[in-house]
Design an enzyme around this catalytic site. Sequence first.
Site, mmCIF file in Angstrom:
data_model
loop_
_atom_site.group_PDB
_atom_site.id
_atom_site.type_symbol
_atom_site.label_atom_id
_atom_site.label_comp_id
_atom_site.label_asym_id
_atom_site.label_seq_id
_atom_site.Cartn_x
_atom_site.Cartn_y
_atom_site.Cartn_z
ATOM 1 N N TYR A 212 -7.029 -57.233 -38.737
ATOM 2 C CA TYR A 212 -5.693 -57.406 -39.309
ATOM 3 C C TYR A 212 -5.015 -56.052 -39.519
ATOM 4 O O TYR A 212 -3.850 -55.858 -39.146
ATOM 5 C CB TYR A 212 -5.811 -58.162 -40.630
ATOM 6 C CG TYR A 212 -4.528 -58.287 -41.427
ATOM 7 C CD1 TYR A 212 -3.616 -59.299 -41.141
ATOM 8 C CD2 TYR A 212 -4.248 -57.423 -42.482
ATOM 9 C CE1 TYR A 212 -2.444 -59.440 -41.885
ATOM 10 C CE2 TYR A 212 -3.090 -57.550 -43.225
ATOM 11 C CZ TYR A 212 -2.193 -58.559 -42.928
ATOM 12 O OH TYR A 212 -1.040 -58.685 -43.667
ATOM 13 N N SER B 57 2.224 -53.932 -43.498
ATOM 14 C CA SER B 57 1.328 -54.115 -44.642
ATOM 15 C C SER B 57 0.806 -52.771 -45.122
ATOM 16 O O SER B 57 0.714 -51.800 -44.352
ATOM 17 C CB SER B 57 0.131 -54.990 -44.237
ATOM 18 O OG SER B 57 -0.854 -55.014 -45.250
#
Length: 286
Positions: free
Chosen positions: A191, A178
Amino acid sequence: MSQDQAFPPQQQNPPGTTDQMIPTPDHGETSYVGSEKLLGRKALVTGGDSGIGRAVAIAFAREGADVALSYLPEEEHDARATAEWVRGAGRQCALLPGDLRDEATARGVAHRAAGELGGLDVLVNNAGYQMARRESVADVTTEDLDRVFKTNLYALFWVTQAALEHMGEGGVIINNSSIQAYQPSTSLLDYASTKAAINNLTVNLAAELGPRGIRVNAVAPGPIWTPLQPATQPEEKITSFGTDTPLGRAGQPAEVAPAFVFLASPATASYVSGTVLGVTGGKPVF
């Protein structure tokens, strides 16, 4: 693709479903055209029911691959819809529900995929979880950490370890990283930490598995319109989702899938391993 207006305010409960999203994401259902880049390959896509996972499954199938989908039991409706697109491309599709936070389930998914497809050539570690409805690090509970780290990291290790029992020379592993690994948001502290770890794991695993002829890479998407967004972001952030990118908009899952095809195909990426490919709308990945 263009986005003429902001997303309307909306929220769901995790993990979120495709048919409740406004607008419905584009997974390449009507646009992706294959050219046999993955003909005869057998692929497992975790989190393959919706979002990026669905787009990858559709693209892989149209490139000639049989596909196994791993997903949570509550995502059965989305998974069956994805399977229809895979089978519509003339390819086999195995449905493998189960919670990858459980070690036995995670390992079993890889073994079942190989068994039902008759082998395993490509593993896409796409399953992930985030929760952005927090104010500070003080709000992150142990339960939160367990859910995020077990989904994003533990499961990746377990599925990969089991998948490697079925992979030989020419095998491919692609991890979903990501932009958060490079430009972390404070609301996604846990995350983002897992995505940075995935980048490190990708490089290390590529070094270990290279002598076996197995390539390992990652894709780092930017803001992509998937069910995870309305299921984990505050409504006020949904209306401006993706507008902070240089391209000024969020991406669609269909715009990410070709990166996975590129990395999976020996025709296009036979000498590519240990890299992270950004699909970020212009945000830097370095």
